[in-house]
Design a protein around this motif. Structure first.
Motif: not given
Length: 519
Positions: A331-347
Motif C-alpha cells: 500500500y505504501d508506494g510500489l512493491p519491490t521486485a521479487c528476489v527471483q527476478g534479480l537472481d541471474r544465477d537462478r538460485r
C-alpha cells in the motif's frame, strides 16, 4: 484332530449361556448391519475368540441349538460354523461337536497380553501415537497447524471473501466443463495444467518482475506443500536450513516434519540479517525468506540485502526459498521486485499462493523453479498427491487470462488499504497504554508490541475467555528474546467489525487489569 478332547476344565454344561448376551450385542452392532447374517455371526464369534471370551478348547453350542436361541434358521449358523472352521478358528469332530481351536491358545494369550500393554500405554499417552515411526511421533507431538475455518476478529491470513466474484467464477467453470468435459475427468499433469502455468508465468513476469517461463512453474495445493518439497529435496534429514527469526510458523512446521534442523537468523527493520547469513557456520545450503513483507514484522527486505543474499547463494551453491505470500497487497508506494527476478544465477525458488489473493478454500499455490530443479520437484509432487484438480486449474487459468484476476487484486488492494488504516486508528484509540502497532507497508495483518506490564500469555488468555483470538508473536520466535505482542489480522473484517472487536478487546483487557485477579 482325531484324538482331540476338550480340556477337563471345560464342561459342556457350563456352556448353556455361551456368552449369548455378548454375542447378541455384537450381532446388533451398527457396523455389522451391512453384512449378511451368517457373516455377522462369523464376525461376532471370531471376535469373541480373539478377545479370549471363548477360550481355547471350549465347546460351542450345536448349530441347531444356537439357531433356536437366536431365533434364526439353522443353515445360517451352519454356514457361519463352516467358515469359522475353514479360517482355523474352530475344529469340528463328527459325533462330538465344534470346539474353539486349541492351537490358538498360546497365540491368543500373547495377543491379549500385548493388547493390555498397549491399552495401559494409551492411558499414559492420551494423544495416541501407537505404532508410529520416530518421524510420525515427532509430527504428532508438534501439534500440527490449525487453520481458521470461520471469519473471526484478528485471525491472520484470511482475505475478504464476501466480495469474491462468484458469478464470474461459476460462469467460467461451466465453460471449462463444456470445453474439457473428457479431459478434466482424468488424471492431470503433475506439473500443472499448461494453460494455468502460462497464465502464472505471464503474471509473474509483468507484475512481479520475475524471469520465468511456463515450463518452470509447478502447480501445487498450498505454500506448505511447496515448503515441504523444498525440505525433502534440498535438505538431508538432520541437515540445517536457515530461517528468519521470528518467522512463519507454517514454514517451521513443514521443515521440522521433513526432519530439517532450523537455524534461526535474526531480522531487523530491513529484513533478514544477510551478514549473519554469511557468518553462519552450520553448513546450511538453503535459506527461507519472506522479502516482500517479512512475516510477522512486515519489514521489506532492502535491495542491498537482496543482492547480498543472491551473491551468497551463488558463492556457496545454496538456494534461496522466496515465499512471496502476499506481495500483491502493498500500500505504501510500489512493491519491490521479487528476489527471483534479480537472481541471474537462478538460485532462487519462488513460492506463491492464491489463498490470499482469491480465497483459501481454492487450495492452489505454485512454485517458479530454476530449470535444474523442475524434474525432481515434479516427480516428488507426483508421489505426494499426483496433481491438483484440473477443473479448478483450468477455471483459474481463464479467470487470469480474461483479466478478472488483476481486477480483483486491484479492488482488494484498495479495500485492504482502507481497512489497515481503520485498524491502526482503532488500536490507537482503544489500546493506548496496552499495545503499540507497527505500521506495515502492506500485507493482511498488523504486528502489535505490548507495553511493559502486559504479559502476552495473560492478554491472550483474557481475550480467549471473551471469545477473541489473539495470535501471539511469541510462538513465531525461536529461542529467547521475543518481544511480547500479537499479530492482528484485519483483511476479512468490515470497518464496523474492526471497531467493535477492538473496543471489546480494550475493555476486556482493562477490566482484567483493574480486577487485578487471575485470568
Amino acid at each position: 484332530m482325531a484324538g482331540f478332547r476338550p480340556p477337563p476344565s471345560v464342561k459342556p454344561h457350563a456352556l448353556k449361556t455361551f456368552e449369548l448376551d455378548t454375542l447378541k450385542i455384537r450381532l446388533a452392532d451398527a457396523e455389522m448391519q451391512r453384512l449378511d447374517l451368517h457373516q455377522r455371526i462369523h464376525r461376532a464369534l471370531s471376535g469373541l475368540i480373539l478377545d479370549g471370551a471363548l477360550a481355547s478348547g471350549m465347546k460351542l453350542p450345536a448349530s441347531r441349538r444356537l439357531a433356536a436361541s437366536l431365533g434364526i434358521a439353522r443353515d445360517t449358523v451352519e454356514n457361519a460354523y463352516v467358515q469359522l472352521h475353514r479360517d482355523g478358528f474352530i475344529i469340528r469332530r463328527e459325533g462330538s461337536g465344534s470346539y474353539v481351536s486349541p492351537t490358538l491358545g498360546t497365540d491368543l494369550e500373547g495377543v491379549a497380553r500385548r493388547r493390555l500393554r498397549r491399552q495401559a500405554e494409551a492411558r499414559h499417552d492420551p494423544a495416541g501415537g501407537e505404532g508410529l515411526s520416530r518421524r510420525g511421533r515427532m509430527v504428532l507431538d508438534s501439534g500440527g497447524i490449525a487453520d481458521q475455518r470461520a471469519v473471526r476478529p484478528f485471525v491472520t491470513g484470511l482475505p475478504e471473501t464476501c466480495t469474491f466474484p462468484t458469478e464470474i467464477w461459476e460462469r467460467l467453470q461451466r465453460r471449462v466443463i463444456r470445453d474439457h468435459r473428457d479431459d478434466i475427468l482424468l488424471h492431470g499433469d503433475p506439473q500443472g495444467a499448461e494453460a494455468l502455468r502460462e497464465a502464472i508465468a505471464a503474471y509473474l513476469t509483468l507484475e512481479r518482475g520475475a524471469g520465468v517461463a511456463a515450463d518452470q512453474i509447478l502447480v501445487l495445493s498450498s505454500t506448505r506443500q511447496a515448503l515441504y518439497l523444498c525440505a525433502q529435496l534440498l535438505v538431508d534429514a538432520g541437515g540445517p536450513i536457515l530461517m528468519e527469526n521470528p518467522g512463519y510458523f507454517g514454514a517451521r512446521k513443514a521443515f521440522e516434519a521433513a526432519e530439517a534442523r532450523i537455524v534461526p537468523i535474526p531480522v531487523d527493520a530491513r529484513g533478514i540479517r544477510t551478514d549473519l547469513v554469511r557468518a553462519d557456520q552450520s553448513g546450511a545450503a538453503c535459506v527461507y525468506v519472506t522479502p516482500s513483507h517479512q512475516y510477522p514484522t512486515g519489514a521489506t527486505l532492502s535491495l542491498d540485502r537482496r543482492i547480498d543474499l543472491i551473491a551468497w547463494a551463488a558463492e556457496t551453491g545454496g538456494w534461496i526459498i522466496e515465499d512471496d505470500y502476499d506481495s500483491e497487497f502493498h500500500y505504501d508506494g510500489l512493491p519491490t521486485a521479487c528476489v527471483q527476478g534479480l537472481d541471474r544465477d537462478r538460485r532462487t525458488i519462488y513460492i506463491g499462493t492464491f489463498a490470499k489473493t482469491l480465497y483459501p478454500g481454492l487450495r492452489l499455490g505454485y512454485m517458479a523453479l530454476p530449470p535444474t530443479l523442475v524434474e525432481a520437484f515434479t516427480r516428488a509432487r507426483s508421489i505426494i498427491d499426483g496433481h491438483t484438480p484440473q477443473l479448478q486449474q483450468l477455471t483459474l487459468a481463464r479467470f487470469m487470462a480474461d483479466g478478472h484476476y488483476n481486477a480483483h487484486i486491484r479492488a482488494m488492494r484498495k479495500l485492504y488499504a482502507g481497512r489497515r488504516q481503520i485498524m491502526l486508528d482503532a488500536i490507537a484509540r482503544h489500546l493506548d497504554g496496552i499495545a503499540t502497532a507497527t505500521r506495515p507497508p502492506g500485507g493482511l495483518q498488523i504486528p502489535c508490541i505490548l507495553e511493559p506490564g502486559w504479559p502476552e500469555a495473560d492478554t491472550i488468555a483474557r481475550a480467549a475467555a471473551a471469545g477473541l483470538v489473539l495470535p501471539g508473536l511469541g510462538r513465531l520466535h525461536i529461542g529467547p528474546g521475543a518481544r511480547p505482542g500479537w499479530l492482528l489480522g484485519y483483511a476479512s473484517l468490515a470497518a464496523h467489525e474492526i471497531e467493535a472487536a477492538m473496543l471489546r478487546l480494550g475493555g476486556v483487557l482493562r477490566q482484567g487489569q483493574a480486577s487485578g485477579g487471575d485470568v
